[in-house]
Every structure is written in structure tokens, then in C-alpha cells.
Design an enzyme around this catalytic site. Structure first.
Site, PDB file in Angstrom:
ATOM      1  N   TYR A  21      30.882  -6.162  52.473  1.00 40.81           N
ATOM      2  CA  TYR A  21      31.555  -7.250  51.751  1.00 40.81           C
ATOM      3  C   TYR A  21      33.021  -6.899  51.508  1.00 40.81           C
ATOM      4  O   TYR A  21      33.916  -7.715  51.745  1.00 40.81           O
ATOM      5  CB  TYR A  21      30.858  -7.531  50.419  1.00 40.81           C
ATOM      6  CG  TYR A  21      31.613  -8.527  49.569  1.00 40.81           C
ATOM      7  CD1 TYR A  21      31.689  -9.865  49.950  1.00 40.81           C
ATOM      8  CD2 TYR A  21      32.272  -8.130  48.407  1.00 40.81           C
ATOM      9  CE1 TYR A  21      32.401 -10.786  49.195  1.00 40.81           C
ATOM     10  CE2 TYR A  21      32.989  -9.042  47.646  1.00 40.81           C
ATOM     11  CZ  TYR A  21      33.048 -10.370  48.046  1.00 40.81           C
ATOM     12  OH  TYR A  21      33.759 -11.282  47.303  1.00 40.81           O
TER      13      TYR A  21
ATOM     14  N   LYS B 182      36.575  -8.823  52.809  1.00 42.86           N
ATOM     15  CA  LYS B 182      37.655  -9.302  51.949  1.00 42.86           C
ATOM     16  C   LYS B 182      38.955  -8.546  52.220  1.00 42.86           C
ATOM     17  O   LYS B 182      40.047  -9.086  52.016  1.00 42.86           O
ATOM     18  CB  LYS B 182      37.245  -9.194  50.479  1.00 42.86           C
ATOM     19  CG  LYS B 182      36.186 -10.217  50.090  1.00 42.86           C
ATOM     20  CD  LYS B 182      36.636 -11.644  50.381  1.00 42.86           C
ATOM     21  CE  LYS B 182      35.653 -12.696  49.929  1.00 42.86           C
ATOM     22  NZ  LYS B 182      36.120 -14.079  50.173  1.00 42.86           N
TER      23      LYS B 182
END
Length: 259
Positions: free
Chosen positions: A158, A162
């Protein structure tokens, strides 16, 4: 400040959380909104509610941004009066799982990469050339995360997605530097939405525990910042905003009050 009244704003992941809050902020400011999400019923309900409350035009289109051809078809199929998109809010994103990298679920990785990176790329690739062709003072606003700055245990993939949003924002800003298009990356810390519910695959108890002892940001807090960036004078580009609750310093440096 410049007005966003009558500007066309395309918001992905608009069925809940930050996307929904952005839709309301822009609608209140008089913009015309295109909402997209997979949940057709929900975005149509939101569109109807915004139209009734703010008397602005709202178009709801069902779209899974992970599907490249679906993105192309959705943008190409927009009615003529909706095709000159002024502002793109790349909000669609998710986090799944909190396992160590070596124990992670590859299906979760695929979903995060396909949504957080590829979905953003597909929409940007399709919409930005139209902004340039139409000679618009366009604006791409990406919803990144503090996770793109600081990795944390169990969140490697994750965080990597980002981090990609941050680098893609920086790269796009360079690539459109000879145009009036602005690029902004918003990097929130803890925001209480359905984010953690999705991360824990529907476990409400685990999700609620994330916010115990701290006052997190709200979706409306982030929407306020998005609208502010979009409303800045045309010669002002807000490149990056990192925003956290007062008691959060990085993704995992958090002070929580004991009950």
C-alpha cells in the site's frame, strides 16, 4: 481566489468517504460534477441528493477504474456538454490487509496496484490530453497518503502504491509545465472513513480500534483542502499538501489517549 462555479469536475471513487465529501464541496461551490464508482445505485443516489440540495448539474457514471477499456469507453461516451473536464480528482484507492510482505495476499496486492496506480494512470492519460486540446486551465488533484512518504510494518505494498502517486504527481507536473495545467498531491494521515473497514475485509471491530484514543481527520477536512487547492488563483499551483491529525507525526508515530 478563483471560482469553480460551472467548472466540470470528475471525481473517481465518489460513492463514499473523501470522494463523496469532495463531490459535496464542489457541488456547494457551484461546479458541475461527474461522479464515478463501481456502486451504480449509490452514486446515482448521491447525484440526485446533490442536485436537489445545490441545484447544480451532476452526472453519475458506473466505472471500475481498474478496467482500462472501461475507462476509455466511459470518457469517450460522455455527452458533448460534459467532455471538457476542468478538474480531475483521482480519489479512487484502497488498502487491503496488514500482513508482512512475505505473508501478503497477492490478490490484495493486485487490487491495490490496479486501483491506486493503474486506475489513476488510466484516467489521467485519458483526461489530461483533452485538457490540453481544449486549452483549459486544467487541474489534476491526486489523493495520495502520508503512507507514500513513510512506510510502516505490514503496509509495504500500500505504501509503495501511494509513493507511486507522489512520484507520478511530480512527474506529471514536469510534463505539463508548458501548459496552464496544475497538479496537486494531497497526502492525508488518519482519516476516519470506510478505509480501515476495507483494509480489514469488513471487520468493523478492528477498523474501529484504529481510531481509538485519537481524533482523526474527517473526509470533509480533506475535501476542504481539495477545494482550496482548486480555488487558488490560476497562477498559483499548490503542489503538495501533507495533513495529519494533531497527534499523528508519521504513519505509525501516533499518540493515543488511554481510556
Amino acid at each position: 481566489m478563483q471560482t469553480v462555479k460551472n467548472k466540470i469536475v470528475f471525481i473517481s471513487g465518489a460513492s463514499s468517504g473523501i470522494g463523496k465529501a469532495c463531490a459535496e464541496s464542489f457541488a456547494q461551490a457551484g461546479a458541475k460534477i461527474i461522479l464515478c464508482a463501481r456502486n451504480t445505485k449509490k452514486i446515482q443516489e448521491i447525484a440526485n441528493a446533490l442536485t436537489a440540495q445545490y441545484q447544480t448539474e451532476v452526472l453519475a457514471i458506473p466505472l471500475d477504474v481498474q478496467e482500462k477499456h472501461a475507462v476509455t469507453n466511459a470518457i469517450d461516451s460522455l455527452p458533448a456538454e460534459w467532455q471538457a473536464i476542468d478538474i480531475l480528482v483521482n480519489n479512487a484507492g484502497l488498502s487491503l490487509g496488514l500482513e508482512k510482505l512475505q505473508q501478503g495476499d497477492i490478490a490484495d496486492w493486485d487490487a491495490m496496484i490496479d486501483t491506486n496506480i493503474k486506475g489513476l494512470l488510466y484516467l489521467t492519460r485519458k483526461i489530461v490530453p483533452q485538457m490540453i486540446e481544449n486549452k483549459l486551465n486544467g487541474h489534476v488533484i491526486n489523493i495520495g497518503s502520508i503512507a507514500g512518504i513513510h512506510a510502516y510494518p505490514g503496509g509495504a505494498v500500500y505504501c509503495a502504491t501511494k509513493s507511486a502517486v507522489k512520484v507520478l504527481s511530480d512527474g506529471l507536473r514536469m510534463d505539463v509545465v508548458d501548459t496552464p495545467i496544475r497538479v496537486t498531491n494531497i497526502q492525508p494521515g488518519m482519516v476516519e472513513t470506510n478505509f480501515s473497514v476495507i483494509r480489514f475485509h469488513g471487520d468493523q471491530q478492528k477498523a474501529a480500534a484504529v481510531y481509538d484514543g485519537i481524533q482523526p481527520l474527517t473526509a470533509e477536512d480533506i475535501a476542504d483542502i481539495v477545494l482550496y487547492a482548486a480555488s487558488a488563483p490560476a497562477h498559483v499551483q499548490i503542489c503538495e499538501v501533507t495533513v495529519t491529525p494533531v497527534h499523528q507525526a508519521t504513519g505509525r508515530v501516533i499518540y493515543k489517549e488511554k481510556k
